[in-house]
Scaffold this active site. Structure first.
Site, mmCIF file in Angstrom:
data_model
loop_
_atom_site.group_PDB
_atom_site.id
_atom_site.type_symbol
_atom_site.label_atom_id
_atom_site.label_comp_id
_atom_site.label_asym_id
_atom_site.label_seq_id
_atom_site.Cartn_x
_atom_site.Cartn_y
_atom_site.Cartn_z
ATOM 1 C CB THR A 62 44.208 -19.038 -23.232
ATOM 2 O OG1 THR A 62 44.689 -18.486 -22.441
ATOM 3 C CG2 THR A 62 44.939 -19.700 -24.372
ATOM 4 C CE LYS A 66 41.615 -16.520 -20.935
ATOM 5 N NZ LYS A 66 41.938 -16.226 -19.221
ATOM 6 C CG ASP A 102 40.028 -17.520 -16.325
ATOM 7 O OD1 ASP A 102 40.672 -18.496 -16.275
ATOM 8 O OD2 ASP A 102 40.038 -16.701 -17.367
ATOM 9 C CG ASN A 150 46.586 -1.181 -13.173
ATOM 10 O OD1 ASN A 150 47.384 -2.150 -13.301
ATOM 11 N ND2 ASN A 150 46.138 -0.602 -14.260
ATOM 12 N NE ARG A 151 52.517 0.314 -16.389
ATOM 13 C CZ ARG A 151 52.885 -0.331 -17.077
ATOM 14 N NH1 ARG A 151 54.375 -0.656 -17.023
ATOM 15 N NH2 ARG A 151 52.162 -0.846 -18.017
ATOM 16 C CB THR A 152 47.387 2.723 -16.136
ATOM 17 O OG1 THR A 152 48.452 2.395 -16.723
ATOM 18 C CG2 THR A 152 46.661 3.895 -17.151
ATOM 19 C CB VAL A 153 45.271 5.512 -11.204
ATOM 20 C CG1 VAL A 153 43.993 5.449 -10.257
ATOM 21 C CG2 VAL A 153 46.380 5.374 -10.392
ATOM 22 C CB ILE A 218 47.035 -14.987 -10.804
ATOM 23 C CG1 ILE A 218 47.713 -14.184 -11.682
ATOM 24 C CG2 ILE A 218 46.086 -14.548 -9.819
ATOM 25 C CD1 ILE A 218 46.824 -13.851 -12.542
ATOM 26 N N GLY A 241 50.150 -19.282 -8.140
ATOM 27 C CA GLY A 241 49.107 -19.436 -9.396
ATOM 28 C C GLY A 241 48.680 -20.851 -9.735
HETATM 29 P P1 ATR Z 1 46.022 -10.181 -18.287
HETATM 30 O O1 ATR Z 1 44.724 -9.916 -19.273
HETATM 31 O O2 ATR Z 1 46.995 -11.180 -18.636
HETATM 32 O O3 ATR Z 1 45.558 -9.702 -16.968
HETATM 33 P P2 ATR Z 1 46.816 -7.426 -19.292
HETATM 34 O O4 ATR Z 1 45.575 -7.029 -19.845
HETATM 35 O O5 ATR Z 1 47.908 -6.969 -20.311
HETATM 36 O O6 ATR Z 1 46.953 -9.093 -18.981
HETATM 37 O O7 ATR Z 1 47.161 -6.334 -18.047
HETATM 38 C C1 ATR Z 1 48.414 -6.554 -17.457
HETATM 39 C C2 ATR Z 1 48.457 -6.003 -16.035
HETATM 40 O O8 ATR Z 1 49.738 -5.720 -15.808
HETATM 41 C C3 ATR Z 1 47.907 -4.480 -16.158
HETATM 42 O O9 ATR Z 1 47.457 -4.033 -14.893
HETATM 43 C C4 ATR Z 1 49.279 -3.435 -16.251
HETATM 44 O O10 ATR Z 1 49.402 -2.201 -15.877
HETATM 45 P P3 ATR Z 1 48.833 -1.076 -16.647
HETATM 46 O O11 ATR Z 1 47.341 -1.053 -16.548
HETATM 47 O O12 ATR Z 1 49.334 0.083 -16.264
HETATM 48 O O13 ATR Z 1 49.485 -1.457 -18.351
HETATM 49 C C5 ATR Z 1 50.215 -4.548 -15.423
HETATM 50 N N1 ATR Z 1 51.614 -4.135 -15.767
HETATM 51 C C6 ATR Z 1 52.161 -4.630 -16.657
HETATM 52 N N2 ATR Z 1 53.623 -4.201 -16.914
HETATM 53 C C7 ATR Z 1 53.570 -3.429 -15.735
HETATM 54 C C8 ATR Z 1 54.686 -2.968 -14.866
HETATM 55 N N3 ATR Z 1 56.073 -3.112 -15.562
HETATM 56 N N4 ATR Z 1 54.740 -2.020 -13.833
HETATM 57 C C9 ATR Z 1 53.608 -2.149 -13.148
HETATM 58 N N5 ATR Z 1 52.296 -2.805 -13.839
HETATM 59 C C10 ATR Z 1 52.630 -3.425 -15.057
#
Ligand code: ATR
Length: 277
Positions: A62, A66, A102, A150-153, A218, A241
């Site tokens: 985990t 991973k 997963d 996604n926040r970061t497109v 999830i 989830g």
């Molecule tokens: P995991 O492997 O558990 O999926 P991760 O790789 O850390 O976790 O990904 C976290 C996700 O949550 C990402 O899509 C992240 O967006 P960014 O790519 O823009 O970082 C999203 N995320 C985390 N905090 C966020 C927030 N405050 N608002 C919007 N998206 C968020």
């Protein structure tokens, strides 16, 4: 001789996998034990070598290991390699083979609500590791479309570009998702928003949600995130989830023992652990 199973992560104290699998081993009268190990990233290679040397029967992997585990294993299943993440390792005659349960765990749990993903218009919120496993597994199963918000497109664009399956797919921003939400039959939330400490937050607004839509999160702790609460209030069908967690574990258990376990029993156990809700 008693078989050893394990889960490697950091942190690992909160993991419910040991309780879930140990209960199954005793329920199916299998002489095995499952232990959690907190392994720092710099010790992962030694940990894998050590587990192999002592003849571990299988283990879960985990956060945050991973992806990093991939070069440390003897063989990787094709889908796990495409996803770039392994959550389940099986000792196959002395060779450690990595799988990813997963995405399939999510899809199997979803089947009771959505029998087939074929023809569905799907939106995935988030572009992290969990999103990628779910995205590739859905893309492989002929959806009408599967988009990623996604926040970061840029991270969503990267996932779309990396996807080895030819699904209709595009990356969008969260504001685009809010505006175009009515296009989708199935919405899958994969970020940590909704988990403590952000339990009153939601990554999207549901104003434009289609009436017959299905909304999945999830997250399973809390069992009802802000997003699911709002979706339910709007009359949508919702899924938390818990199913994904239990089914990824059931698929791992099946790989290790050949037995597809009693999933209702697993759910009851996890719910008990979560506080009897
Ligand atoms: P995991 O492997 O558990 O999926 P991760 O790789 O850390 O976790 O990904 C976290 C996700 O949550 C990402 O899509 C992240 O967006 P960014 O790519 O823009 O970082 C999203 N995320 C985390 N905090 C966020 C927030 N405050 N608002 C919007 N998206 C968020």
């Amino acid at each position: 001789m008693e078989k050893l199973f394990a889960v490697l992560g950091d942190p690992i104290g909160h993991s419910m996998s040991p309780m879930m699998h140990n209960d199954l081993f005793s329920y199916y009268d299998i002489d095995a034990h499952y232990l959690p190990f907190r392994i720092k990233a710099e010790n992962l290679e030694d940990a894998v070598k050590g587990l192999k040397a002592i003849g571990v029967a299988g283990f879960n992997v985990t956060v945050p290991h991973k992806s990093k585990i991939i070069p440390l294993l003897d063989e990787i299943d094709e889908l796990a390699l495409q996803i770039g993440a392994v959550n389940t390792v099986v000792n196959e005659d002395g060779r450690l083979k990595g799988y990813n349960t997963d995405g399939q765990g999510f899809l199997t749990g979803l089947q009771f609500y959505v029998p087939s993903i074929t023809g569905q218009k799907v939106l995935i919120i988030g572009a992290g590791g969990a999103a990628k496993a779910i995205y590739f597994t859905i893309a492989k199963n002929n959806p009408a479309k599967v988009d990623i918000a996604n926040r970061t497109v840029d991270k969503a664009i990267k996932l779309v570009e990396e996807c080895p399956f030819s699904a209709s797919s595009k990356a969008i921003s969260l504001p685009d998702a809010n505006r175009d939400l009515g296009l989708y039959d199935l919405i899958i939330q994969t970020t940590m928003i909704g988990m403590a400490p952000k339990i009153s937050e939601s990554p999207i607004t549901l104003i434009n949600l289609k009436k017959q839509a299905m909304v999945c999160d999830i997250i399973y702790n809390p069992l009802e995130t802000q997003l699911l609460l709002e979706a339910k209030q709007m009359g949508a069908r919702v899924q938390n989830g818990l199913d994904m967690f239990v089914y990824q574990g059931a698929l791992a258990f099946e790989r290790w023992t050949g037995i597809f376990p009693d999933v209702e029993r697993m759910k009851k156990n996890v719910l008990g652990q979560l506080g009897g809700k």
